[in-house]
Design a protein around this motif. Structure first.
Motif, PDB file in Angstrom:
ATOM      1  N   THR A 162       0.805  -1.217   0.000  1.00 31.52           N
ATOM      2  CA  THR A 162       0.000   0.000   0.000  1.00 31.52           C
ATOM      3  C   THR A 162       0.841   1.271   0.000  1.00 31.52           C
TER       4      THR A 162
ATOM      5  N   GLY B 225      -1.433   3.786   0.412  1.00 30.48           N
ATOM      6  CA  GLY B 225      -2.553   4.443   1.090  1.00 30.48           C
ATOM      7  C   GLY B 225      -2.330   4.525   2.589  1.00 30.48           C
TER       8      GLY B 225
ATOM      9  N   SER C 267      -5.456   7.184   6.597  1.00 33.85           N
ATOM     10  CA  SER C 267      -5.761   8.593   6.321  1.00 33.85           C
ATOM     11  C   SER C 267      -5.160   9.539   7.354  1.00 33.85           C
TER      12      SER C 267
ATOM     13  N   SER D 237      -0.356   0.043  -4.430  1.00 33.01           N
ATOM     14  CA  SER D 237      -1.626   0.737  -4.608  1.00 33.01           C
ATOM     15  C   SER D 237      -1.376   2.238  -4.699  1.00 33.01           C
TER      16      SER D 237
ATOM     17  N   ASN E 173      -3.881   5.806  -4.704  1.00 25.86           N
ATOM     18  CA  ASN E 173      -5.197   6.437  -4.664  1.00 25.86           C
ATOM     19  C   ASN E 173      -5.224   7.665  -5.562  1.00 25.86           C
TER      20      ASN E 173
ATOM     21  N   SER F 288      -8.053  13.089  -3.295  1.00 24.59           N
ATOM     22  CA  SER F 288      -8.414  13.384  -1.908  1.00 24.59           C
ATOM     23  C   SER F 288      -9.924  13.203  -1.748  1.00 24.59           C
TER      24      SER F 288
ATOM     25  N   PHE G 149     -13.554  10.039   3.871  1.00 24.09           N
ATOM     26  CA  PHE G 149     -13.471   8.585   4.009  1.00 24.09           C
ATOM     27  C   PHE G 149     -14.119   8.251   5.352  1.00 24.09           C
TER      28      PHE G 149
ATOM     29  N   ASN H 180      -4.881  12.990  -1.076  1.00 27.35           N
ATOM     30  CA  ASN H 180      -4.174  12.463  -2.253  1.00 27.35           C
ATOM     31  C   ASN H 180      -4.243  13.533  -3.341  1.00 27.35           C
TER      32      ASN H 180
ATOM     33  N   GLU I 260      -6.341   2.966  -7.494  1.00 30.98           N
ATOM     34  CA  GLU I 260      -7.591   2.854  -6.745  1.00 30.98           C
ATOM     35  C   GLU I 260      -8.469   4.067  -7.016  1.00 30.98           C
ATOM     36  N   CYS I 261      -9.659   3.798  -7.552  1.00 26.80           N
ATOM     37  CA  CYS I 261     -10.595   4.840  -7.974  1.00 26.80           C
ATOM     38  C   CYS I 261     -11.895   4.691  -7.198  1.00 26.80           C
ATOM     39  N   TYR I 262     -12.173   5.672  -6.359  1.00 36.56           N
ATOM     40  CA  TYR I 262     -13.357   5.642  -5.500  1.00 36.56           C
ATOM     41  C   TYR I 262     -14.526   6.414  -6.097  1.00 36.56           C
TER      42      TYR I 262
ATOM     43  N   HIS J 270     -11.933  10.111 -10.272  1.00 35.96           N
ATOM     44  CA  HIS J 270     -10.633   9.469 -10.097  1.00 35.96           C
ATOM     45  C   HIS J 270     -10.171   8.793 -11.394  1.00 35.96           C
TER      46      HIS J 270
END
Length: 310
Positions: free
Chosen positions: A85, A87, A90, A110, A112, A115, A118, A149, A171-173, A177
């Motif tokens: 990671t 990540g 946070s 990974s 991200n 920002s 979360f 991020n 990683e796309c939330y 992203h």
């Protein structure tokens, strides 16, 4: 006969979302994490995604010294792809989050893509009895905490790792992203084949409705065409429904106790391997096969385990 499609199964074995009081099966010590990763690989995981924790109280710990306690064990006992990671958690700075990847030069890390809020605090209602003092403060603090991020942070991670040939699980939330990823692809800082990990069901990101999943896949198809591999993770109870939808529309999947503590309604997963086994059974019941680590390396154009620094 047409070739059987291969599905990459990633297992994220501990993460920084869930806290030790939520499940007695959450890996905490270096030996726990090593055993969980090895068990997941033996159950069929192509890739293991790794965080570290303080062995005393289970708090997220991004120190390279902690990773060094389990990375060599995993490498010696499996041939799975190791994904470290960036990540972290946070609560950490970018510099803290980047240190293990910069030092150990894994095949995959990974990354991200923005920002975001979360929100973990709703879990306080489901898990009111917390053993360690840090757990409540950590969860409650997510009401006002931004998971940072920035574009500069992302560029810093990419350029720091450029000479190491580490590739990224992007990683796309949310939809934006994907566009951020496309920006870095256009600049040549992320190179095909792009490994997109779409995340569904985190408070602050896109939801886990089937239309949300389809929208993410359709957008990624338009932005990246044939130059990417698409995987998904669904948070909590969304884990297996989102994984199933991904497999049905041509994607890959991620499971693991980082993303969900459960193996069924009201039933805690007793190991990461249990979730991997459920995923593998699903994939095989649909007439597909789980990719071996070397098949995943080929699909993602990875440098190989002989070129990492652990």
């Amino acid at each position: 006969m047409p070739k059987t499609r291969k599905v990459i199964v990633t297992c994220a074995v501990t993460g920084s979302i869930h806290t030790p009081s939520m499940s007695p099966y959450l890996p905490v010590t270096p030996q726990d994490i090593a055993d969980a990763a090895i068990g997941a690989a033996e159950a069929g995981a192509s890739i293991v995604h790794l965080h570290a924790r303080d062995p005393q109280d289970g708090a997220p710990d991004q120190s390279p010294e902690r990773f060094a306690e389990f990375l060599p064990i995993i490498k010696q006992r499996t041939d799975c792809v190791v994904n470290i990671t960036t990540g972290g958690a946070s609560t950490m700075t970018i510099e803290e989050r980047l240190r293990p990847v910069a030092q150990f030069k894994p095949e995959v890390a990974s990354l991200n893509m923005g920002s975001m809020n979360f929100g973990l605090y709703p879990m306080l209602d489901r898990f009111p009895d917390l053993e360690h003092a840090w757990e409540r403060a950590y969860l409650e603090g997510s009401r006002d905490r931004i998971f940072r991020n920035t574009l500069g942070d992302i560029e810093n991670i990419l350029t720091t790792c450029a000479e190491n040939d580490t590739r990224f699980e992007v990683e796309c939330y949310d939809i934006g992203h994907l566009y951020t990823c496309a920006h870095f692809v256009e600049r040549g800082l992320i190179k095909p084949p792009i490994f997109i990990q779409s995340v569904f069901g985190i408070l602050g990101g896109i939801g886990a409705h089937p239309e949300d999943v389809t929208h993410m896949k359709r957008t990624a198809d338009r932005l990246f065409g044939e130059d990417y591999q698409w995987s998904v993770l669904g948070a909590g109870r969304n884990q297996m429904p989102v994984a199933l939808q991904s497999v049905l529309i041509g994607g890959h999947l991620r499971v693991g106790l980082e993303d969900s503590l459960w193996a069924g309604p009201g039933r805690l997963a007793k190991s990461n391997a249990e979730q991997v086994t459920l995923a593998r059974q699903m994939v095989e019941s649909l007439g597909m096969e789980v990719a071996t680590p070397d098949e995943a390396r080929d699909m993602l154009n990875l440098k190989g385990a002989d070129r990492v620094a652990f």
